[in-house]
Design an enzyme around this catalytic site. Structure first.
Site, PDB file in Angstrom:
ATOM      1  N   GLU A   1       0.799  -1.243   0.000  1.00  0.00           N
ATOM      2  CA  GLU A   1       0.000   0.000   0.000  1.00  0.00           C
ATOM      3  C   GLU A   1       0.822   1.280   0.000  1.00  0.00           C
ATOM      4  O   GLU A   1       0.601   2.172   0.802  1.00  0.00           O
ATOM      5  CB  GLU A   1      -0.949  -0.018   1.210  1.00  0.00           C
TER       6      GLU A   1
ATOM      7  N   ASN B   1       2.077  -5.309  -3.074  1.00  0.00           N
ATOM      8  CA  ASN B   1       0.657  -5.588  -2.825  1.00  0.00           C
ATOM      9  C   ASN B   1      -0.081  -4.273  -2.572  1.00  0.00           C
ATOM     10  O   ASN B   1       0.418  -3.415  -1.846  1.00  0.00           O
ATOM     11  CB  ASN B   1       0.573  -6.493  -1.576  1.00  0.00           C
TER      12      ASN B   1
ATOM     13  N   HIS C   1     -10.374  -5.720  -2.641  1.00  0.00           N
ATOM     14  CA  HIS C   1     -11.476  -5.403  -1.723  1.00  0.00           C
ATOM     15  C   HIS C   1     -12.472  -4.578  -2.531  1.00  0.00           C
ATOM     16  O   HIS C   1     -12.316  -3.370  -2.687  1.00  0.00           O
ATOM     17  CB  HIS C   1     -10.965  -4.598  -0.521  1.00  0.00           C
TER      18      HIS C   1
ATOM     19  N   GLU D   1      -6.465 -10.555  -1.438  1.00  0.00           N
ATOM     20  CA  GLU D   1      -7.300 -10.289  -0.259  1.00  0.00           C
ATOM     21  C   GLU D   1      -8.767 -10.151  -0.651  1.00  0.00           C
ATOM     22  O   GLU D   1      -9.487  -9.275  -0.148  1.00  0.00           O
ATOM     23  CB  GLU D   1      -6.821  -9.011   0.461  1.00  0.00           C
TER      24      GLU D   1
ATOM     25  N   ASP E   1     -12.494  -9.788  -1.163  1.00  0.00           N
ATOM     26  CA  ASP E   1     -13.822  -9.764  -0.543  1.00  0.00           C
ATOM     27  C   ASP E   1     -14.666  -8.771  -1.323  1.00  0.00           C
ATOM     28  O   ASP E   1     -14.129  -7.826  -1.914  1.00  0.00           O
ATOM     29  CB  ASP E   1     -13.791  -9.475   0.973  1.00  0.00           C
TER      30      ASP E   1
END
Ligand code: XIL
Length: 299
Positions: free
Chosen positions: A127, A169, A206, A235, A237
């Site tokens: 990030e 990432n 996400h 990750e 979702d």
């Protein structure tokens, strides 16, 4: 296929899940995690505050709970994460300049040497870019040590474990048209051109109303892969877990040769960091949701 791991394996991909150490005594949780997935990411236990709570004093107690559960059950581990502005221990938050740069280097060396030969893939930097239209680096204590902090992190990681795959990432880099996506793409292209060691890019994925899934995700994966890196969905979702959207993400990964696997960010909705969005594949009772069947079907 009768499980997500089996389905993914038919395409030479892994299907992973984020695990929390404090849930490993919940048998509903571990039964699902063990049955459905063949890769594990520690949701918090391998982060900086967990592994180096005091400067130079490493603690792998919680990290090893995840690592041991994974290996005892035949699963690979994705290391997450070594250099990040968030979840830093207080002592690191208090550092700046050369001292912080050295602390970052020591941290990468300490964690990666402990797990050398055991964890084959690491999110080295997490990030580092800003949201919005600027395409700029995120302002952080690490960024203020100098623009080269990311490449220093990757070079340090390569030296610490030359066999590990090294990933960058980030989130909100799935939409090809986003400035943040282009900024990360340009960084990876530059790293490859200059020989900075980077092997993969993790797309957190996400998805929600602020960062909706867009069908150009496949283009994004293809464009990054064409730079000579593997790509992974790290990750996943999705707010309200629409089955079609989940299926689309799976198909996007399967359509790109260098997309090596998919990780969902938790087991049941009740385990999610965004539980109010019911974003996962199992409900709070551990029942398979429609999204689960759509994913299995897409594999
Ligand atoms: C989240 C965890 O799920 C939460 O339990 C924790 O409180 C905060 O971090 N991007 C990342 C992950 O890289 O490490 C974050 O995990 C979610 C966003």
């Amino acid at each position: 296929a009768s499980t997500l791991a089996e389905g993914a394996a038919q395409h030479d991909r892994y299907f992973g899940v984020a695990i929390a150490a404090n849930k490993l005594n919940d048998s509903v949780y571990t039964t699902i995690a063990n049955r459905e997935f063949n890769s594990v990411t520690a949701e918090n236990e391998m982060k900086i505050d967990a592994t180096e709570p005091q400067p130079g004093q490493f603690n792998f107690t919680q990290a090893d709970r995840i690592y041991n559960w994974a290996t005892q059950n035949g699963k690979q581990v994705r290391g997450h994460t070594l250099a990040w502005h968030s979840q830093q221990p207080q002592w690191m938050q208090n550092l700046s300049g050369q001292a912080l740069r050295q602390a970052m280097i020591n941290h990468i060396q300490g964690v990666m040497s402990y797990y050398r030969g055991k964890i084959p893939i690491w999110d080295v930097v997490n990030e580092a870019f800003e949201d919005g239209n600027s395409g700029r680096r995120r302002d952080s204590n690490l960024q203020r040590t100098g623009d080269d902090w990311i490449e220093v992190a990757f070079r340090t990681a390569r030296q610490a474990d030359s066999a590990a795959k090294l990933c960058y990432n980030d989130y909100n880099i799935e939409n090809w048209n986003a400035a943040k996506t282009q900024a990360v793409y340009n960084m990876v292209r530059d790293f490859k051109a200059r020989g900075v060691p980077i092997d993969c890019v993790g797309f957190q994925s996400h998805f929600n109303s602020g960062n909706p899934y867009n069908s150009n995700f496949r283009t994004t994966l293809q464009q990054f892969a064409a730079l000579g890196v593997d790509v992974e969905v790290t990750e996943l979702d999705i707010e309200n877990a629409p089955p079609q959207t989940y299926a689309n993400v799976i198909r996007d990964c399967l359509a790109v040769d260098r997309c090596t696997g998919i990780t969902v960010w938790g087991v049941r909705d009740s385990d999610s960091w965004r539980s109010y969005q019911n974003p996962l594949l199992f409900d709070g009772n551990g029942n398979k949701k429609q999204a689960y069947y759509a994913v299995l079907d897409a594999l």
